[in-house]
Design a protein around this motif. Sequence first.
Motif, short mmCIF file in Angstrom:
data_model
loop_
_atom_site.label_atom_id
_atom_site.label_comp_id
_atom_site.label_asym_id
_atom_site.label_seq_id
_atom_site.Cartn_x
_atom_site.Cartn_y
_atom_site.Cartn_z
N SER A 78 0.82 -1.21 0.00
CA SER A 78 0.00 0.00 0.00
C SER A 78 0.86 1.26 0.00
CB SER A 78 -0.95 0.00 1.19
OG SER A 78 -0.24 0.07 2.39
N ILE B 41 1.93 1.60 -3.77
CA ILE B 41 0.88 1.74 -4.78
C ILE B 41 0.14 3.06 -4.65
CG2 ILE B 41 -1.34 0.78 -5.51
CD1 ILE B 41 -0.19 -1.98 -5.02
N ILE B 42 -0.13 3.53 -3.46
CA ILE B 42 -0.90 4.76 -3.28
C ILE B 42 -0.18 5.98 -3.89
CG2 ILE B 42 -1.80 6.38 -1.56
CD1 ILE B 42 -2.60 3.90 0.08
N LEU C 249 2.06 5.99 -6.23
CA LEU C 249 2.15 5.74 -7.66
C LEU C 249 0.86 6.11 -8.37
CD1 LEU C 249 3.86 4.54 -9.97
CD2 LEU C 249 2.78 2.35 -9.45
N THR C 250 -0.28 5.70 -7.82
CA THR C 250 -1.55 6.03 -8.45
C THR C 250 -1.84 7.53 -8.38
OG1 THR C 250 -2.74 5.49 -6.42
CG2 THR C 250 -2.57 3.76 -8.06
N TYR C 251 -1.45 8.17 -7.29
CA TYR C 251 -1.64 9.62 -7.17
C TYR C 251 -0.85 10.35 -8.26
CZ TYR C 251 -1.64 14.31 -5.22
OH TYR C 251 -1.77 15.65 -5.05
N ASN C 252 0.41 9.98 -8.46
CA ASN C 252 1.23 10.61 -9.50
C ASN C 252 0.66 10.35 -10.89
OD1 ASN C 252 3.00 11.70 -7.66
ND2 ASN C 252 4.43 10.00 -7.78
N MET C 253 0.17 9.15 -11.12
CA MET C 253 -0.42 8.83 -12.41
C MET C 253 -1.66 9.68 -12.67
SD MET C 253 0.22 4.68 -12.63
CE MET C 253 -1.32 4.43 -13.39
N LYS C 254 -2.48 9.89 -11.65
CA LYS C 254 -3.68 10.72 -11.82
C LYS C 254 -3.29 12.16 -12.15
CE LYS C 254 -7.38 10.00 -9.24
NZ LYS C 254 -8.21 9.87 -8.02
#
Length: 97
Positions: free
Chosen positions: A22, A25-26, A28-33
């Motif tokens: 976690s 992943i958290i 990483l997904t924030y940067n991708m968004k």
Amino acid sequence: MGQQGITLVETLLAVVILFFLSSTIIPLTYNMKQQIAVQKVQAHAAEAAFIGALKYARYGEYSGIQQIDDTLFSWVYDGSHICVMFEADGLEEELCV
């Protein structure tokens, strides 16, 4: 004799693995968004430049405003380039093509 249930060591290992997953992943997904949002605004700016080029070619307009997804894109044709000005994340940006 067989063991029943799980031990404290197994439980702690599972918690550590979940925490590690976690914690990677958290962010990483924030940067991708964030990157997707920036690319979306840039794509809309390119679309506004295209619409500006069409309006110049058809009607001889040298400037205009286009609203896409609640964002205002102001375009200007200076004789050789079409520049689109817009606000993204509170900053004024410009895209010239």
